[in-house]
Design a protein around this motif. Structure first.
Motif, PDB file in Angstrom:
ATOM      1  N   TYR A 169       1.019  11.598  15.941  1.00 20.73           N
ATOM      2  CA  TYR A 169      -0.210  10.407  15.684  1.00 20.73           C
ATOM      3  C   TYR A 169       0.682   9.475  14.988  1.00 20.73           C
ATOM      4  O   TYR A 169       0.823   8.970  14.265  1.00 20.73           O
ATOM      5  N   SER A 170      -0.641   8.422  15.488  1.00 22.19           N
ATOM      6  CA  SER A 170       0.021   6.803  14.406  1.00 22.19           C
ATOM      7  C   SER A 170      -1.620   6.418  13.797  1.00 22.19           C
ATOM      8  O   SER A 170      -2.617   6.690  14.932  1.00 22.19           O
ATOM      9  N   TYR A 171      -2.036   6.370  12.848  1.00 27.00           N
ATOM     10  CA  TYR A 171      -3.067   5.141  12.299  1.00 27.00           C
ATOM     11  C   TYR A 171      -2.772   4.193  11.527  1.00 27.00           C
ATOM     12  O   TYR A 171      -1.666   3.730  11.266  1.00 27.00           O
ATOM     13  N   THR A 172      -4.042   3.643  12.343  1.00 24.17           N
ATOM     14  CA  THR A 172      -4.154   2.112  11.611  1.00 24.17           C
ATOM     15  C   THR A 172      -5.038   2.158  10.303  1.00 24.17           C
ATOM     16  O   THR A 172      -6.466   2.611  10.582  1.00 24.17           O
ATOM     17  N   ILE A 173      -5.067   1.518   9.685  1.00 24.72           N
ATOM     18  CA  ILE A 173      -5.645   1.954   8.339  1.00 24.72           C
ATOM     19  C   ILE A 173      -6.498   0.356   8.390  1.00 24.72           C
ATOM     20  O   ILE A 173      -6.151  -0.545   8.139  1.00 24.72           O
ATOM     21  N   GLY A 174      -8.221   0.347   8.442  1.00 23.94           N
ATOM     22  CA  GLY A 174      -8.545  -0.623   8.444  1.00 23.94           C
ATOM     23  C   GLY A 174      -8.662  -1.524   6.505  1.00 23.94           C
ATOM     24  O   GLY A 174      -8.568  -1.124   5.619  1.00 23.94           O
ATOM     25  N   SER A 175      -9.147  -2.760   6.421  1.00 18.37           N
ATOM     26  CA  SER A 175      -9.049  -3.143   5.035  1.00 18.37           C
ATOM     27  C   SER A 175      -9.884  -2.697   3.759  1.00 18.37           C
ATOM     28  O   SER A 175     -10.269  -2.514   2.885  1.00 18.37           O
ATOM     29  N   ASP A 176     -11.203  -2.067   4.933  1.00 20.88           N
ATOM     30  CA  ASP A 176     -12.192  -1.289   4.449  1.00 20.88           C
ATOM     31  C   ASP A 176     -11.468   0.270   3.908  1.00 20.88           C
ATOM     32  O   ASP A 176     -12.758   0.986   3.512  1.00 20.88           O
ATOM     33  N   GLY A 177     -11.166   0.125   4.794  1.00 24.36           N
ATOM     34  CA  GLY A 177     -10.581   1.767   4.371  1.00 24.36           C
ATOM     35  C   GLY A 177     -10.819   2.458   5.359  1.00 24.36           C
ATOM     36  O   GLY A 177     -10.626   3.765   5.698  1.00 24.36           O
ATOM     37  N   SER A 178     -11.406   2.293   6.560  1.00 25.74           N
ATOM     38  CA  SER A 178     -11.932   3.177   7.986  1.00 25.74           C
ATOM     39  C   SER A 178      -9.979   3.287   8.537  1.00 25.74           C
ATOM     40  O   SER A 178      -8.827   2.547   7.828  1.00 25.74           O
ATOM     41  N   TRP A 179     -10.318   4.189   9.288  1.00 27.05           N
ATOM     42  CA  TRP A 179      -9.027   4.109  10.227  1.00 27.05           C
ATOM     43  C   TRP A 179      -9.424   4.306  11.659  1.00 27.05           C
ATOM     44  O   TRP A 179     -10.651   5.440  11.637  1.00 27.05           O
ATOM     45  N   ASP A 180      -7.993   4.720  12.421  1.00 26.06           N
ATOM     46  CA  ASP A 180      -8.475   4.237  13.491  1.00 26.06           C
ATOM     47  C   ASP A 180      -7.057   5.715  13.786  1.00 26.06           C
ATOM     48  O   ASP A 180      -5.708   5.222  13.398  1.00 26.06           O
ATOM     49  N   ARG A 181      -7.233   6.473  14.991  1.00 24.01           N
ATOM     50  CA  ARG A 181      -5.915   7.333  15.120  1.00 24.01           C
ATOM     51  C   ARG A 181      -5.947   6.897  16.865  1.00 24.01           C
ATOM     52  O   ARG A 181      -6.366   7.491  17.641  1.00 24.01           O
ATOM     53  N   ASP A 182      -4.418   6.949  16.907  1.00 18.52           N
ATOM     54  CA  ASP A 182      -4.846   7.101  18.324  1.00 18.52           C
ATOM     55  C   ASP A 182      -3.020   8.412  18.393  1.00 18.52           C
ATOM     56  O   ASP A 182      -2.199   8.202  17.646  1.00 18.52           O
ATOM     57  N   ASP A 183      -3.408   8.484  19.661  1.00 13.48           N
ATOM     58  CA  ASP A 183      -2.149  10.563  19.934  1.00 13.48           C
ATOM     59  C   ASP A 183      -0.881  10.686  21.371  1.00 13.48           C
ATOM     60  O   ASP A 183      -1.224   9.754  21.826  1.00 13.48           O
ATOM     61  N   LEU A 184      -0.095   9.602  19.785  1.00 13.98           N
ATOM     62  CA  LEU A 184       1.149   8.761  20.894  1.00 13.98           C
ATOM     63  C   LEU A 184       1.980  10.687  21.291  1.00 13.98           C
ATOM     64  O   LEU A 184       1.698  10.175  22.833  1.00 13.98           O
ATOM     65  N   LYS A 185       1.690  11.958  20.873  1.00 11.62           N
ATOM     66  CA  LYS A 185       2.530  12.336  21.959  1.00 11.62           C
ATOM     67  C   LYS A 185       1.439  13.794  21.613  1.00 11.62           C
ATOM     68  O   LYS A 185       0.898  14.030  20.591  1.00 11.62           O
ATOM     69  N   THR A 186       0.712  14.326  22.704  1.00 10.89           N
ATOM     70  CA  THR A 186       0.330  15.854  22.397  1.00 10.89           C
ATOM     71  C   THR A 186       1.019  17.388  21.721  1.00 10.89           C
ATOM     72  O   THR A 186       0.644  17.842  21.213  1.00 10.89           O
ATOM     73  N   HIS A 224       0.975  -1.595  -0.022  1.00  8.13           N
ATOM     74  CA  HIS A 224      -0.430  -0.386  -0.240  1.00  8.13           C
ATOM     75  C   HIS A 224       0.414   1.891   0.437  1.00  8.13           C
ATOM     76  O   HIS A 224       2.439   1.359   0.972  1.00  8.13           O
ATOM     77  N   LEU A 225       0.381   2.364  -0.991  1.00  3.12           N
ATOM     78  CA  LEU A 225       1.189   3.470  -1.064  1.00  3.12           C
ATOM     79  C   LEU A 225       0.129   4.515  -0.419  1.00  3.12           C
ATOM     80  O   LEU A 225      -1.305   4.238  -1.493  1.00  3.12           O
ATOM     81  N   TYR A 226       0.976   4.900   0.514  1.00  2.00           N
ATOM     82  CA  TYR A 226      -0.583   6.373   0.494  1.00  2.00           C
ATOM     83  C   TYR A 226       0.166   8.197   0.622  1.00  2.00           C
ATOM     84  O   TYR A 226       1.323   7.609   0.158  1.00  2.00           O
ATOM     85  N   GLY A 227      -0.691   8.559   0.433  1.00  2.00           N
ATOM     86  CA  GLY A 227      -0.372   9.978  -0.312  1.00  2.00           C
ATOM     87  C   GLY A 227      -1.296  11.187   0.153  1.00  2.00           C
ATOM     88  O   GLY A 227      -2.389  10.209   0.798  1.00  2.00           O
ATOM     89  N   ARG A 264      -0.115   1.021   8.487  1.00  2.00           N
ATOM     90  CA  ARG A 264      -0.144   2.035  10.242  1.00  2.00           C
ATOM     91  C   ARG A 264       1.109   3.091   9.504  1.00  2.00           C
ATOM     92  O   ARG A 264       1.914   3.402   8.667  1.00  2.00           O
ATOM     93  N   LEU A 265       0.808   4.253   9.106  1.00  2.00           N
ATOM     94  CA  LEU A 265       1.099   5.607   9.990  1.00  2.00           C
ATOM     95  C   LEU A 265       1.184   6.362  10.718  1.00  2.00           C
ATOM     96  O   LEU A 265       0.898   6.043  11.508  1.00  2.00           O
ATOM     97  N   LEU A 266       2.294   7.372  10.233  1.00  2.66           N
ATOM     98  CA  LEU A 266       2.622   7.528  11.975  1.00  2.66           C
ATOM     99  C   LEU A 266       3.226   9.544  11.005  1.00  2.66           C
ATOM    100  O   LEU A 266       3.305   9.593   9.841  1.00  2.66           O
TER     101      LEU A 266
END
Length: 401
Positions: free
Chosen positions: A199-216, A141-144, A188-190
């Motif tokens: 931020y850390s992003y986890t991308i689901g197989s359906d294109g959904s995503w979740d974000r974790d705030d590693l540092k504010t 997967h290529l992201y942009g 997984r994106l940073l």
């Protein structure tokens, strides 16, 4: 390695294991509360990073994943166009967009002792690639990002030639106004923001995503952050050209509390002038194995320490004289106890690293594994004093090294 080559290598690497170590102070409490030994983690391979200088020339660098030391820095030819974003697919294939919206493929012939392209940049698409950021996760997967929209593409060939090999364009969502973007693993994106959040992003197989705030906050100084995976993050400071490195013990846990900061031992204190950087994914690996050494058996720890010293850097210290110096040095510092904790400072372990968390560079088990501590200590002595005897002489004169 010959002495002159070792000295040249250290000269080329600006990042030394800086900071003086203080004499250890062992107390009854520290002996009674010695932490239990854990498994040992070691890393092999390198973290390769491609870059593009302001004058358009391609660069290639490698960094030791365990120590943050710069191992190689090469400069190649001018690409012949003005780049805007880049992503590394594999060791000899890099994608670069231009300011005009074209997408190019760079085919690297060699990055061993020189950086040479196989051919001039190959134009895959002549328009439409207006991405301000680009990154590849190493798993297809290529992201942009373009205009605040996060996009995902499927890359089906190691050297894509067109839409048949880079396709399935998917818009994952808007609002991605980010300062930096890097792939940190499989889907997984940073990312960092101008305000300094990590931020850390986890991308689901359906294109959904979740974000974790590693540092504010705290990450606003970097204009580029890249990751080769494995929890390693590299950040560049544009004002100084310094490159810093960080190790996330568990990049999938959704928290940044376990990120080890190595701000006092950067990859380089300057010299990283590239306008774009991109790390090759999956180029190093780490393994965890049980360590049979009983850390409370001081004679056994010393024997292991002598073996490690004798084989260090091809055996350059393999002598009774150097061992006598090292043994006395760490007898005074810690008594060769892996749990030696100086209550008047944060110095810790057999070499009394200050702070002890520096030894994380050689393994996540630095608190309990004497071998991890010894390996770090030998590297520190090499980088700062050249030999154990010079370190011991300095300690005798100053009561620290």
């Amino acid at each position: 390695m010959p002495t002159n080559l070792r000295q040249a290598a250290r000269t080329a690497v600006v990042a030394v294991l800086s900071g003086a170590l203080g004499a250890g102070l062992i107390t009854a409490t520290s002996v009674l509360s010695a932490p239990a030994a854990q498994a040992a983690s070691t890393c092999s391979g390198a973290a390769p990073i491609y870059g593009i200088l302001p004058d358009g020339r391609l660069t290639f660098s490698t960094i030791a994943p365990a120590t943050g030391e710069l191992k190689k820095a090469l400069i190649g030819a001018d690409l012949g166009f003005t780049p805007r974003a880049m992503a590394t697919l594999n060791f000899n294939t890099v994608l670069v967009t231009s300011t005009s919206g074209a997408l190019y493929r760079l085919d690297v012939r060699t990055n061993n002792t020189s950086l040479v392209l196989e051919r001039p940049p190959v134009e895959i698409f002549d328009s439409g690639w207006t991405h301000d950021k680009l990154t590849y996760d190493g798993h297809g997967h290529l992201y942009g990002t373009a205009g605040g929209v996060l996009l995902q593409y499927l890359v089906s060939q190691p050297k894509p030639t067109g839409s048949a090999h880079i396709g399935r364009r998917k818009e994952l969502g808007g609002g991605f106004v980010l300062k930096t973007l890097a792939a940190a693993g499989d889907d997984r994106l940073l990312a960092t923001t101008s305000a300094g959040a990590l931020y850390s992003y986890t991308i689901g197989s359906d294109g959904s995503w979740d974000r974790d705030d590693l540092k504010t906050s705290g990450w606003s100084g970097f204009d580029q952050v890249v990751s080769p995976g494995g929890g390693l993050y590299y950040g560049r400071i544009p004002a100084t050209g310094a490159m810093y490195w960080y190790k996330d013990a568990d990049p999938a846990d959704g928290t940044g509390t376990d990120i080890a900061y190595h701000n006092d031992t950067p990859v380089n204190a300057g010299g990283w002038t590239q306008e774009l950087l991109s790390a090759q994914p999956g180029a190093f690996s780490c393994t965890t194995t049980a360590d049979p050494l009983d850390g409370r058996d001081i004679p056994a720890v010393k024997a292991a320490g002598r073996d490690l010293m004798n084989t260090y850097d091809g055996g350059v210290w393999n002598s009774a004289t150097q061992w006598n110096c090292l043994e006395q040095l760490w007898d005074r510092e810690s008594g060769w106890r892996y749990w030696a904790d100086n209550p008047s400072s944060s110095a810790y372990g057999i070499p009394q690293a200050l702070p002890g968390s520096k030894m994380d560079a050689f393994g996540d088990d630095w608190r309990t594994n004497p071998l991890t501590q010894i390996r770090w200590g030998l590297s520190y002595i090499d980088s700062r004093y050249d030999t154990p005897c010079r370190a011991w002489n300095h300690f005798q004169d100053n009561n620290w090294y």
